[in-house]
Each structure stands twice: as C-alpha cells, then as structure tokens.
Motif scaffolding. Structure first.
Motif, PDB file in Angstrom:
ATOM      1  N   TRP A 156       0.830  -1.187   0.000  1.00 37.27           N
ATOM      2  CA  TRP A 156       0.000   0.000   0.000  1.00 37.27           C
ATOM      3  C   TRP A 156       0.879   1.257   0.000  1.00 37.27           C
ATOM      4  N   GLU A 157       0.277   2.355  -0.408  1.00 35.87           N
ATOM      5  CA  GLU A 157       0.961   3.654  -0.365  1.00 35.87           C
ATOM      6  C   GLU A 157      -0.090   4.733  -0.144  1.00 35.87           C
ATOM      7  N   VAL A 158       0.217   5.668   0.747  1.00 39.22           N
ATOM      8  CA  VAL A 158      -0.655   6.812   0.996  1.00 39.22           C
ATOM      9  C   VAL A 158       0.099   8.065   0.578  1.00 39.22           C
ATOM     10  N   ARG A 159      -0.602   8.961  -0.140  1.00 41.50           N
ATOM     11  CA  ARG A 159       0.000  10.197  -0.639  1.00 41.50           C
ATOM     12  C   ARG A 159      -0.839  11.390  -0.195  1.00 41.50           C
ATOM     13  N   LEU A 160      -0.137  12.469   0.204  1.00 40.62           N
ATOM     14  CA  LEU A 160      -0.784  13.706   0.605  1.00 40.62           C
ATOM     15  C   LEU A 160      -0.395  14.812  -0.375  1.00 40.62           C
ATOM     16  N   TYR A 161      -1.391  15.577  -0.825  1.00 43.34           N
ATOM     17  CA  TYR A 161      -1.186  16.675  -1.765  1.00 43.34           C
ATOM     18  C   TYR A 161      -1.704  17.975  -1.138  1.00 43.34           C
ATOM     19  N   ILE A 162      -1.034  19.083  -1.490  1.00 48.58           N
ATOM     20  CA  ILE A 162      -1.574  20.432  -1.302  1.00 48.58           C
ATOM     21  C   ILE A 162      -1.840  20.976  -2.692  1.00 48.58           C
ATOM     22  N   GLU A 163      -3.118  21.226  -3.009  1.00 45.57           N
ATOM     23  CA  GLU A 163      -3.534  21.512  -4.383  1.00 45.57           C
ATOM     24  C   GLU A 163      -3.073  20.355  -5.266  1.00 45.57           C
ATOM     25  N   ASP A 164      -2.207  20.593  -6.252  1.00 45.73           N
ATOM     26  CA  ASP A 164      -1.699  19.490  -7.071  1.00 45.73           C
ATOM     27  C   ASP A 164      -0.233  19.180  -6.781  1.00 45.73           C
ATOM     28  N   ARG A 165       0.287  19.660  -5.638  1.00 47.53           N
ATOM     29  CA  ARG A 165       1.698  19.462  -5.293  1.00 47.53           C
ATOM     30  C   ARG A 165       1.824  18.298  -4.311  1.00 47.53           C
ATOM     31  N   LEU A 166       2.571  17.261  -4.716  1.00 53.31           N
ATOM     32  CA  LEU A 166       2.782  16.101  -3.854  1.00 53.31           C
ATOM     33  C   LEU A 166       3.659  16.499  -2.672  1.00 53.31           C
ATOM     34  N   GLN A 167       3.207  16.171  -1.447  1.00 55.83           N
ATOM     35  CA  GLN A 167       3.923  16.515  -0.234  1.00 55.83           C
ATOM     36  C   GLN A 167       4.544  15.293   0.436  1.00 55.83           C
ATOM     37  N   ILE A 168       3.799  14.200   0.560  1.00 52.53           N
ATOM     38  CA  ILE A 168       4.267  13.016   1.287  1.00 52.53           C
ATOM     39  C   ILE A 168       3.838  11.779   0.511  1.00 52.53           C
ATOM     40  N   ARG A 169       4.724  10.793   0.438  1.00 56.13           N
ATOM     41  CA  ARG A 169       4.393   9.461  -0.061  1.00 56.13           C
ATOM     42  C   ARG A 169       4.980   8.448   0.923  1.00 56.13           C
ATOM     43  N   LEU A 170       4.131   7.643   1.525  1.00 50.18           N
ATOM     44  CA  LEU A 170       4.544   6.706   2.565  1.00 50.18           C
ATOM     45  C   LEU A 170       4.027   5.317   2.189  1.00 50.18           C
ATOM     46  N   GLU A 171       4.936   4.354   2.096  1.00 47.47           N
ATOM     47  CA  GLU A 171       4.582   2.993   1.744  1.00 47.47           C
ATOM     48  C   GLU A 171       4.452   2.140   3.014  1.00 47.47           C
ATOM     49  N   PHE A 172       3.494   1.199   3.008  1.00 50.43           N
ATOM     50  CA  PHE A 172       3.348   0.233   4.076  1.00 50.43           C
ATOM     51  C   PHE A 172       2.793  -1.063   3.462  1.00 50.43           C
ATOM     52  N   GLU A 173       2.814  -2.101   4.259  1.00 47.47           N
ATOM     53  CA  GLU A 173       2.436  -3.426   3.757  1.00 47.47           C
ATOM     54  C   GLU A 173       1.389  -4.033   4.699  1.00 47.47           C
ATOM     55  N   VAL A 174       0.428  -4.712   4.098  1.00 42.54           N
ATOM     56  CA  VAL A 174      -0.572  -5.476   4.843  1.00 42.54           C
ATOM     57  C   VAL A 174      -0.353  -6.945   4.501  1.00 42.54           C
ATOM     58  N   ARG A 175      -0.085  -7.765   5.517  1.00 46.29           N
ATOM     59  CA  ARG A 175       0.241  -9.169   5.246  1.00 46.29           C
ATOM     60  C   ARG A 175      -0.277 -10.056   6.365  1.00 46.29           C
TER      61      ARG A 175
END
Length: 268
Positions: A249-268
C-alpha cells in the motif's frame, strides 16, 4: 538599415514574425488559463504562456539589437564595404635601425641547469554517481482534479511533513498511540489505519488531498478544504469493515496538485 549586409533584412522579418507568433500563442495560453475550471490544467497553461512570452520578448530584443548594430556604422561579418572604405593611409617613413651591441658570450659553466620535476600523476577516473530513482508515477486522484467552491490558494511554502501511521485509533480517527519507530506493516484483517502529520503555513480554506493506493492502483481518495488551526497537526483516517486486503500500500498527501508526502506500508 545597413544595406551592405543582404541578410539583415531577412533576419529582421523572420524575427518579427516569430515574435508575433510567440505573442499570439502566449495570449491564447493566458486565455485558456482564465477559462479552464481545473486547477492543474490552469497551472500548465500559465507556465506555457510565460514561456511563449519570454520567447516573444527575446526575439523582439534580438531583432532590435541586430538593427541597432547595423545602423551604428560598424561593419558586420561578411559585409561588403562601400567603395573608398577604409580611406587610404599614407605610408609612414621607415625608421632607421641602429646597431645594438651584441651581448658578450656566456660560458657554459655560468648557465644553471634546468631543474626537472617528476611527472604529475593523472587523477584516476571516477565512476559517475548512480541516478536517484524518482517517485513512481501514479494516477492523480479524480477528486484532486475537481475544483472546490470557496477554495483559497495555498502559498508555495505550505507543506506537510513527518507522516506516521498506526492501527490504534479512536472513533474519530485520531491516533491513540504511535510506536517509535512507526510501523510499516500491518496484519491482514486490520479494520482501520490512521495517521498524524506536521503542517506548516497552511491557510484555512486551501484544498488538500489524501489518496490511498494498493499495488499501484488507486483505492480511495478525498479532497477537503483545510480547517485546522495554526500549529496543530493534521490527521488522516481510513477504515475497511472487511479489513484491509493484503498487498503493498501507499498513501500520498497533496496540497492543491503538489505532492507533499508518499509513505509505503504493507498489509500481510
């Protein structure tokens, strides 16, 4: 215009036509930026308009500089000088040479030997640095491309940082406890995952987006208007009654259309 250079007039015409075309394209791009309802398309049109305007100004200034130089009287390369230029110059009398006393010969014993230096070792070739991998291109969330009524623009220095996830959340989706270091893997069947992140210079009413991806495909996204207070953190929350399916999985945070954070995690 200097008629001694036949290609000055041709370059002038080409430069003026190019400047006019670039100005027309810049005006069309600005008009498109004013009419489009989508934020990302409007930003792209504004950048394109600024590039065409800079090109039009450069062509106009270059054409003007060429004509000014041609009118100044200086002769450009490959110019055919007019008859009688330059004016003949009367030869000056040749000065008489006076005999200089020859230097006395120096004995070989008086000449110091030339010092020799060891050859400087050439530097060994250095291998080029390996390129830094860029973030994986993922599709934009559709909610990010939809304009929100009442949204205010976010300044360039607004940003989100330090996102940490946990599966220990309260009913409002706020983290109850975040281990140190934060987990990057969750067991299969986890019902809710929440997170906390740091916020800087984010005005009230600015649009922001959270997007959840699984194996590179968009699973969920939402775009909201910021309603937090200065100095307070931000929170994200996602719940699955049937549990999060296994995968990367990956969660991404944007301000308007500017990518701020991308954080990967795993579900197993």
């Amino acid at each position: 215009m200097n008629t001694g250079v036949p290609w000055v007039s041709g370059l002038t015409g080409i430069g003026l036509i190019g400047a006019l075309l670039a100005l027309i394209l810049a005006i069309r791009a600005w008009w498109e930026a004013r009419l489009t309802p989508y934020l990302i398309v409007r930003r792209a049109a504004e950048r394109r308009a600024r590039r065409w305007l800079r090109l039009a100004l450069g062509l106009a200034l270059g054409t003007g500089a060429l004509n000014a130089f041609a009118r100044s009287g200086f002769h450009l390369p490959f110019e055919i000088p007019p008859p009688g230029w330059p004016a003949p110059v009367s030869p000056s009398p040749t000065p008489s040479l006076e005999a200089l006393p020859s230097p006395s010969p120096t004995s070989l014993e008086e000449i110091p030997p030339t010092p020799t230096f060891p050859p400087t070792p050439s530097p060994s070739p250095t291998s080029p640095p390996s390129p830094i991998p860029s973030p994986t291109p993922l599709p934009y969330p559709p909610t990010l491309l939809t304009p929100l009524p009442g949204a205010v623009p976010a300044p360039p220095n607004a940003r989100f940082t330090d996102l940490a996830l946990t599966d220990v959340c309260d009913e409002r989706g706020r983290p109850l406890r975040i281990p140190v270091p934060p987990p990057t893997a969750f067991p299969a069947g986890t019902v809710r995952i929440c997170g906390r992140f740091r916020v800087e210079n984010m005005p009230v009413g600015a649009p922001w987006t959270v997007a959840w991806y699984r194996e590179g495909a968009l699973e969920d996204s939402s775009t909201l208007l910021w309603d937090g207070r200065p100095g307070q953190p931000g929170y994200i929350y996602n719940t699955r009654p049937a549990g999060f399916p296994p995968g990367r999985w990956e969660v991404r945070l944007y301000i308007e259309d500017r990518l701020q954070i991308r954080l990967e995690f795993e579900v197993r």
